[in-house]
Design a protein around this motif. Structure first.
Motif, PDB file in Angstrom:
ATOM      1  N   PHE A 368       0.830  -1.196   0.000  1.00  0.00           N
ATOM      2  CA  PHE A 368       0.000   0.000   0.000  1.00  0.00           C
ATOM      3  C   PHE A 368       0.872   1.255   0.000  1.00  0.00           C
ATOM      4  N   LYS A 369       1.939   1.244   0.807  1.00  0.00           N
ATOM      5  CA  LYS A 369       2.846   2.389   0.844  1.00  0.00           C
ATOM      6  C   LYS A 369       3.524   2.591  -0.512  1.00  0.00           C
ATOM      7  N   LEU A 370       3.774   1.502  -1.219  1.00  0.00           N
ATOM      8  CA  LEU A 370       4.381   1.597  -2.550  1.00  0.00           C
ATOM      9  C   LEU A 370       3.418   2.275  -3.524  1.00  0.00           C
ATOM     10  N   LEU A 371       2.128   1.944  -3.438  1.00  0.00           N
ATOM     11  CA  LEU A 371       1.124   2.617  -4.269  1.00  0.00           C
ATOM     12  C   LEU A 371       1.041   4.096  -3.931  1.00  0.00           C
ATOM     13  N   GLU A 372       1.120   4.409  -2.650  1.00  0.00           N
ATOM     14  CA  GLU A 372       1.132   5.817  -2.243  1.00  0.00           C
ATOM     15  C   GLU A 372       2.315   6.547  -2.875  1.00  0.00           C
ATOM     16  N   ALA A 373       3.455   5.878  -2.928  1.00  0.00           N
ATOM     17  CA  ALA A 373       4.639   6.481  -3.541  1.00  0.00           C
ATOM     18  C   ALA A 373       4.420   6.720  -5.033  1.00  0.00           C
ATOM     19  N   VAL A 374       3.751   5.780  -5.707  1.00  0.00           N
ATOM     20  CA  VAL A 374       3.419   5.964  -7.119  1.00  0.00           C
ATOM     21  C   VAL A 374       2.551   7.205  -7.285  1.00  0.00           C
ATOM     22  N   GLU A 375       1.540   7.338  -6.444  1.00  0.00           N
ATOM     23  CA  GLU A 375       0.656   8.505  -6.522  1.00  0.00           C
ATOM     24  C   GLU A 375       1.439   9.805  -6.304  1.00  0.00           C
ATOM     25  N   ARG A 376       2.377   9.784  -5.362  1.00  0.00           N
ATOM     26  CA  ARG A 376       3.120  10.986  -5.009  1.00  0.00           C
ATOM     27  C   ARG A 376       4.155  11.365  -6.070  1.00  0.00           C
ATOM     28  N   LEU A 377       4.784  10.358  -6.684  1.00  0.00           N
ATOM     29  CA  LEU A 377       5.924  10.607  -7.568  1.00  0.00           C
ATOM     30  C   LEU A 377       5.570  10.637  -9.050  1.00  0.00           C
ATOM     31  N   ALA A 378       4.423  10.080  -9.423  1.00  0.00           N
ATOM     32  CA  ALA A 378       4.074  10.009 -10.845  1.00  0.00           C
ATOM     33  C   ALA A 378       3.968  11.385 -11.510  1.00  0.00           C
ATOM     34  N   PRO A 379       3.364  12.390 -10.871  1.00  0.00           N
ATOM     35  CA  PRO A 379       3.270  13.696 -11.552  1.00  0.00           C
ATOM     36  C   PRO A 379       4.621  14.255 -11.978  1.00  0.00           C
ATOM     37  N   GLN A 380       5.659  14.158 -11.118  1.00  0.00           N
ATOM     38  CA  GLN A 380       6.963  14.685 -11.500  1.00  0.00           C
ATOM     39  C   GLN A 380       7.617  13.830 -12.586  1.00  0.00           C
TER      40      GLN A 380
END
Length: 461
Positions: A368-380
């Motif tokens: 779940f934390k990995l998915l959160e990281a995807v959400e956080r980092l994908a825009p950049q």
């Protein structure tokens, strides 16, 4: 991909060679210069140049709100999803506060336009429960005898097959279409679970089991009860699934599968054909199939990112996905971005909060934390690779697959569950199109081919 022509004495190698030659022939005469779309002002995907959708109709059923247009400029806002004037977040929180199931209520609201009274809801739930069973021998004849490796295809085929069991299948009167809609909404979970069991037996070489549904169960309870071999589930699990189904029940007239349903409806065809079209559209990985693709993508990330807590390493892998150097080589980060939502997707917000609660202190916490990281980092990553500065957000698919995984639902049922939820919206839009559309939906295509002289067969090179 080859044709099955062994019975005609054609070897597979010869067959593949023949198909290759035909494909080369196709390539000679079927090129379209991408510049032609701009030259003729074609709105590809029925999208305007500013990213907004081409206006194709009006509806009372749903409003998908993701931005404000002021003097031609789009301003991102937190997304809202409104069912018949009721904010879906209020619908979910109301059911949660009152500790009850809400999917049936959402379906009633979408179909009839108003929240049901307590007695109306009881009657509607009873009607759905009484209609769950498939016609006699249907499961044996239509599902078990022709299992499918993909549940969505089997669901579409089964919906089409129900036409043959309906004595009044082609009647498009309001009363008849409402009757057909209720039957299909009630039967979709049964079709889905039966198709899954047949797939388990034929393709996975595992045991299949069929549990008769219980009348007192909600649709969410019924799915878990009939899907699991031991029929055991918790109320927390069933209510989480119910919440997912509420969020997936409808998403406006312009989404691909709903629009497909309305297009077929506008031709005057029957309910079964129109709903089967919606299922076929939803199967696509750019639409409902994206939730399964998110989990596939997560598998690639887990396998190739050594340190799941290292943002730089995760961001680099996301860039590889966008450059088509990793994952399924599609160039996509599944679960990110939406045609309407800009700042946030309300469905993703709700699912994320509930998935977080269930994932904490469980075996799924790190994923779940990995998915959160995807959400956080994908825009950049999008900005760096594509040079695109527009705001993008997580969509519902980023977290729905994780919720299903937490619920121990097999991946092959992720998109079928979406369809089982969305059929309420499809049926509502079919009824509205029948009553208010009035014309067949028929957009235009610009022909750019040139006239050629007909050449007699013996004179062709």
């Amino acid at each position: 991909m080859t044709f099955s022509s062994a019975k005609y004495g054609v070897a597979p190698e010869e067959e593949r060679a023949d198909i290759h030659i035909l494909c080369e022939e196709y390539g000679k005469y079927n090129h379209i210069d991408p510049a032609a779309f701009e030259r003729y002002q074609v709105k590809r995907g029925l999208r305007n140049a500013d990213g907004t959708g081409v206006m194709a109709g009006v509806t009372n059923i749903c409003n998908v709100h993701g931005y404000i247009v002021d003097e031609g400029e789009r301003t991102p806002v937190d997304g809202q999803l409104i069912y018949r004037g009721v904010n879906v977040e209020d619908l979910v929180s109301g059911c949660k506060r009152e500790d009850r199931y809400g999917f049936e209520e959402a379906v009633y609201l979408l179909l009839f336009g108003n929240l049901p009274t307590k007695s109306q809801l009881i009657e509607f739930r009873t009607l759905l429960a009484q209609t769950r069973e498939l016609p006699d021998t249907f499961t044996e004849d239509m599902i078990l005898k022709a299992p499918s490796p993909n549940i969505m295809n089997k669901m579409a085929r089964s919906v089409l097959a129900l036409y043959s069991y309906d004595d009044n299948a082609d009647d498009t009167s309001l009363e008849n279409v409402i009757r057909q809609s209720i039957e299909l909404i009630a039967r979709m979970p049964t079709i889905m679970v039966s198709a899954y069991q047949a797939k388990r037996r034929f393709y996975d070489r595992k045991s299949m089991y069929f549990h008769p549904p219980r009348a007192e169960h909600s649709i969410a309870q019924t799915i878990l009860y009939t899907m699991r071999s031991d029929k055991v589930f918790t109320e927390e699990e069933a209510k989480l699934l119910d919440m997912c189904m509420i969020l997936h029940a409808e998403h406006g007239g312009g989404n691909n599968s709903t629009f497909a349903t309305r297009v077929l409806t506008s031709s005057g065809t029957d309910t079964y054909a129109a709903i089967a079209a919606g299922i076929g559209a939803l199967k696509g990985p750019l639409h409902g199939g994206a939730n399964a693709k998110v989990m596939e993508m997560l598998g690639y990330i887990k396998e190739n990112v050594k340190d799941w807590h290292n943002d730089d390493e995760i961001a680099e892998y996301l860039s590889k996905l966008l450059r088509k150097e990793a994952g399924d080589r599609s160039g996509k980060i599944y679960g990110m971005g939406h045609a309407v939502y800009t700042k946030s997707d309300p469905r993703a917000r709700i699912l994320k909060a509930n998935a977080m609660r269930m994932a904490e202190n469980s075996e799924y916490a790190e994923e779940f934390k990995l998915l959160e990281a995807v959400e956080r980092l994908a825009p950049q990553a999008f900005s760096a690779v594509k040079g695109d500065k527009k705001m993008i957000c997580a969509n519902v698919d980023l977290y729905s697959g994780m919720v299903y995984k937490i619920l121990r639902i097999p991946p092959e049922l992720y998109t079928p569950l979406f369809a089982t939820s969305r059929i309420g919206g499809w049926c509502a839009h079919r009824v509205e199109e029948l009553l208010t559309g009035g014309r067949i939906i028929r957009p235009a295509y610009k022909a750019i081919s040139h006239l050629k002289e007909y050449v007699p067969l013996e004179d062709r090179g």
